[in-house]
Enzyme design. Structure first.
Site, PDB file in Angstrom:
ATOM      1  N   ARG A   1       7.905  19.959 -17.315  1.00 43.44           N
ATOM      2  CA  ARG A   1       8.833  20.633 -16.408  1.00 43.44           C
ATOM      3  C   ARG A   1       8.499  22.117 -16.273  1.00 43.44           C
ATOM      4  O   ARG A   1       8.221  22.778 -17.258  1.00 43.44           O
ATOM      5  CB  ARG A   1      10.238  20.478 -16.988  1.00 43.44           C
ATOM      6  CG  ARG A   1      11.344  20.554 -15.985  1.00 43.44           C
ATOM      7  CD  ARG A   1      12.541  19.735 -16.418  1.00 43.44           C
ATOM      8  NE  ARG A   1      12.975  20.023 -17.763  1.00 43.44           N
ATOM      9  CZ  ARG A   1      14.163  20.569 -18.061  1.00 43.44           C
ATOM     10  NH1 ARG A   1      14.986  20.891 -17.102  1.00 43.44           N
ATOM     11  NH2 ARG A   1      14.517  20.746 -19.313  1.00 43.44           N
TER      12      ARG A   1
ATOM     13  N   THR B   1       7.526  11.416 -22.761  1.00 42.04           N
ATOM     14  CA  THR B   1       7.426  11.942 -21.388  1.00 42.04           C
ATOM     15  C   THR B   1       8.761  11.891 -20.648  1.00 42.04           C
ATOM     16  O   THR B   1       9.484  10.900 -20.714  1.00 42.04           O
ATOM     17  CB  THR B   1       6.376  11.105 -20.613  1.00 42.04           C
ATOM     18  OG1 THR B   1       5.134  11.158 -21.311  1.00 42.04           O
ATOM     19  CG2 THR B   1       6.177  11.631 -19.193  1.00 42.04           C
TER      20      THR B   1
ATOM     21  N   HIS C   1      18.793  11.688 -22.052  1.00 45.70           N
ATOM     22  CA  HIS C   1      18.239  12.999 -22.349  1.00 45.70           C
ATOM     23  C   HIS C   1      18.314  13.787 -21.059  1.00 45.70           C
ATOM     24  O   HIS C   1      17.521  13.617 -20.172  1.00 45.70           O
ATOM     25  CB  HIS C   1      16.784  12.840 -22.794  1.00 45.70           C
ATOM     26  CG  HIS C   1      16.141  14.135 -23.162  1.00 45.70           C
ATOM     27  ND1 HIS C   1      16.672  14.985 -24.083  1.00 45.70           N
ATOM     28  CD2 HIS C   1      15.000  14.716 -22.738  1.00 45.70           C
ATOM     29  CE1 HIS C   1      15.879  16.035 -24.214  1.00 45.70           C
ATOM     30  NE2 HIS C   1      14.860  15.894 -23.403  1.00 45.70           N
TER      31      HIS C   1
HETATM   32  O1  TXD Z   1      12.840  15.247 -25.702  1.00 48.17           O
HETATM   33  C1  TXD Z   1      11.909  14.955 -25.000  1.00 48.17           C
HETATM   34  N1  TXD Z   1      11.674  13.678 -24.723  1.00 48.17           N
HETATM   35  C2  TXD Z   1      11.032  15.990 -24.423  1.00 48.17           C
HETATM   36  C3  TXD Z   1      10.143  15.620 -23.372  1.00 48.17           C
HETATM   37  C4  TXD Z   1      11.037  17.318 -24.892  1.00 48.17           C
HETATM   38  C5  TXD Z   1      10.126  18.229 -24.410  1.00 48.17           C
HETATM   39  C6  TXD Z   1       9.132  17.902 -23.399  1.00 48.17           C
HETATM   40  N2  TXD Z   1       9.256  16.598 -22.873  1.00 48.17           N
HETATM   41  C7  TXD Z   1       8.259  16.063 -21.966  1.00 48.17           C
HETATM   42  O2  TXD Z   1       7.088  15.712 -22.713  1.00 48.17           O
HETATM   43  C8  TXD Z   1       7.724  16.979 -20.896  1.00 48.17           C
HETATM   44  O3  TXD Z   1       8.635  17.085 -19.823  1.00 48.17           O
HETATM   45  C9  TXD Z   1       6.460  16.252 -20.515  1.00 48.17           C
HETATM   46  O4  TXD Z   1       6.773  15.166 -19.639  1.00 48.17           O
HETATM   47  C10 TXD Z   1       5.959  15.665 -21.834  1.00 48.17           C
HETATM   48  C11 TXD Z   1       4.765  16.367 -22.442  1.00 48.17           C
HETATM   49  O5  TXD Z   1       5.044  17.712 -22.662  1.00 48.17           O
HETATM   50  P1  TXD Z   1       3.869  18.757 -23.037  1.00 48.17           P
HETATM   51  O6  TXD Z   1       4.505  20.062 -23.240  1.00 48.17           O
HETATM   52  O7  TXD Z   1       2.982  18.189 -24.083  1.00 48.17           O
HETATM   53  O8  TXD Z   1       3.083  18.781 -21.643  1.00 48.17           O
HETATM   54  P2  TXD Z   1       1.570  19.214 -21.371  1.00 48.17           P
HETATM   55  O9  TXD Z   1       1.124  20.275 -22.304  1.00 48.17           O
HETATM   56  O10 TXD Z   1       1.488  19.463 -19.922  1.00 48.17           O
HETATM   57  O11 TXD Z   1       0.734  17.910 -21.726  1.00 48.17           O
HETATM   58  C12 TXD Z   1       0.730  16.783 -20.943  1.00 48.17           C
HETATM   59  C13 TXD Z   1      -0.659  16.210 -21.021  1.00 48.17           C
HETATM   60  C14 TXD Z   1      -1.733  17.084 -20.350  1.00 48.17           C
HETATM   61  O12 TXD Z   1      -2.757  17.366 -21.287  1.00 48.17           O
HETATM   62  C15 TXD Z   1      -2.239  16.228 -19.204  1.00 48.17           C
HETATM   63  O13 TXD Z   1      -3.625  16.403 -18.948  1.00 48.17           O
HETATM   64  C16 TXD Z   1      -1.959  14.834 -19.734  1.00 48.17           C
HETATM   65  O14 TXD Z   1      -0.677  14.944 -20.351  1.00 48.17           O
HETATM   66  N3  TXD Z   1      -1.957  13.800 -18.727  1.00 48.17           N
HETATM   67  C17 TXD Z   1      -2.374  12.549 -18.988  1.00 48.17           C
HETATM   68  N4  TXD Z   1      -2.841  12.000 -20.133  1.00 48.17           N
HETATM   69  C18 TXD Z   1      -3.182  10.706 -20.090  1.00 48.17           C
HETATM   70  N5  TXD Z   1      -3.086   9.949 -18.975  1.00 48.17           N
HETATM   71  C19 TXD Z   1      -2.624  10.463 -17.815  1.00 48.17           C
HETATM   72  N6  TXD Z   1      -2.528   9.708 -16.720  1.00 48.17           N
HETATM   73  C20 TXD Z   1      -2.245  11.822 -17.799  1.00 48.17           C
HETATM   74  N7  TXD Z   1      -1.759  12.655 -16.848  1.00 48.17           N
HETATM   75  C21 TXD Z   1      -1.595  13.854 -17.418  1.00 48.17           C
END
Ligand code: TXD
Length: 319
Positions: free
Chosen positions: A83, A120, A176
């Site tokens: 987000r 996610t 959530h």
């Molecule tokens: O309480 C909760 N559930 C949460 C959820 C609390 C905090 C954050 N929350 C969610 O976790 C946030 O809204 C995101 O949806 C996820 C991951 O958070 P993060 O901070 O780790 O996000 P990043 O740093 O953007 O990492 C996401 C990674 C990034 O490296 C992308 O390249 C990768 O996901 N990505 C993928 N990996 C594999 N396969 C696919 N298709 C893909 N698309 C993007």
């Protein structure tokens, strides 16, 4: 005995922190997967180089190939888009639904016996979709939100009562999102329920109401400060606690997004409720007695999750 294998799908902020914690805690060998080339490999190499200093010898690898998650025992999914300020969790729906499809198919083909923890956002919809796409049993797919939300609630309560966080036990139910339900009646300091502490003059209803509200918008508060992403340390810690409960058959009672089949009057939805996690994954959904206000709040939360699922089905008609 072979070491456990932990696969982390998404090597972003939470994924990298999960890998660090899993290595430090010696949970097993770790595979970091991401669609971006180089990032999981780079992070894996960096993390591996912590080993000589920290004294862990976990094998940490990075990959862009689902074949490498083969036979993982635990999979934690953070893949997707995080987000940004001004973006609601629900705006993420379309993008992250496609990601869940790819991840679900990757898990189905390579690690169908894993315990899968989805992080996610929007969490309650993504965990439901991930279960559908992966075809795994419902007790093996669970969502992480409640452990984090109640950690936030506990942190604020410990500050309010000026006690160690170890004395605080708090409870958050529901989706959530802004509709989550911090349950004040079941939250305690050294076993004393919060309403009793208010009666004792240790706090006021207004102050506790403000803490409940701050907990509800706890994610947004951090997004607003960071500006370029969302919280990752506490989300990762929370995911690891759930992985440990499964790997070590701890039978911990944790608030998680779990599949309901009539409990709390909800059918075929993932909603945040207290569950027991042990070697069989979600071993039990625990139904607690709620007062009328908490029930009504939970219903608002359930309706919000339902609305998200309708939107998901509108985007992907295989759901
Ligand atoms: O309480 C909760 N559930 C949460 C959820 C609390 C905090 C954050 N929350 C969610 O976790 C946030 O809204 C995101 O949806 C996820 C991951 O958070 P993060 O901070 O780790 O996000 P990043 O740093 O953007 O990492 C996401 C990674 C990034 O490296 C992308 O390249 C990768 O996901 N990505 C993928 N990996 C594999 N396969 C696919 N298709 C893909 N698309 C993007």
């Amino acid at each position: 005995m072979a070491r456990n294998k932990i696969a982390l799908i998404g090597a972003g902020n939470i994924g990298g922190t999960l890998a660090h914690l899993a290595a430090l805690k010696g949970l097993g060998d770790i595979v970091l997967f991401d669609v971006v080339e180089g990032v999981p490999q780079g992070k894996a190499l960096d993390l591996s180089q912590c080993g000589p200093v920290e004294g862990f010898d976990a094998k940490i690898t990075g990959t862009n190939d689902y074949a490498d998650i083969k036979d993982a025992d635990v999979i934690i999914v953070t893949a997707g888009v995080a987000r940004k300020p001004g973006m609601s969790r629900d705006d993420l729906l379309g993008i992250n639904l496609k990601v869940m499809k790819a991840v679900g198919e990757g898990i189905k083909a390579n690690a169908p016996n894993a315990f899968v923890i989805c992080i996610t956002n929007p969490l309650d919809a993504m965990v439901w979709a991930l279960r559908e796409f992966s075809g795994l049993p419902h007790n093996k797919v669970v969502g992480m939100a409640g452990v984090l939300d109640s950690a936030r609630f506990s942190h604020f309560l410990a500050e309010e009562f000026q006690v160690s966080v170890k004395e605080v036990n708090s409870f958050v139910l529901g989706g959530h999102g802004d509709t989550m339900v911090p349950v004040v009646e079941y939250s305690t300091v050294a076993g004393i329920p919060i309403p009793d502490l208010i009666k004792m003059g240790r706090s006021t209803q207004e102050r506790i109401d403000a803490i409940v509200q701050r907990t509800r918008s706890g994610g947004g508060e951090i997004v607003g400060l960071l500006k370029t992403g969302s919280a990752f340390y506490a989300p990762a810690t929370s995911g690891i606690a759930m992985a440990e409960a499964y790997l070590y058959d701890q039978k911990r009672l944790l608030p998680c997004a779990a599949h309901l089949t009539g409990q709390y009057g909800v059918d075929n939805l993932y909603v945040g409720v207290p569950v027991i996690i042990g070697k069989d994954g979600v071993e039990q959904v625990v139904e607690i007695e709620l007062d009328a206000a908490a029930k009504a709040n939970l219903q608002v939360s359930v309706d919000a999750v339902k609305e998200l699922l309708v939107a998901c089905k509108g985007i992907d008609n295989s759901l």
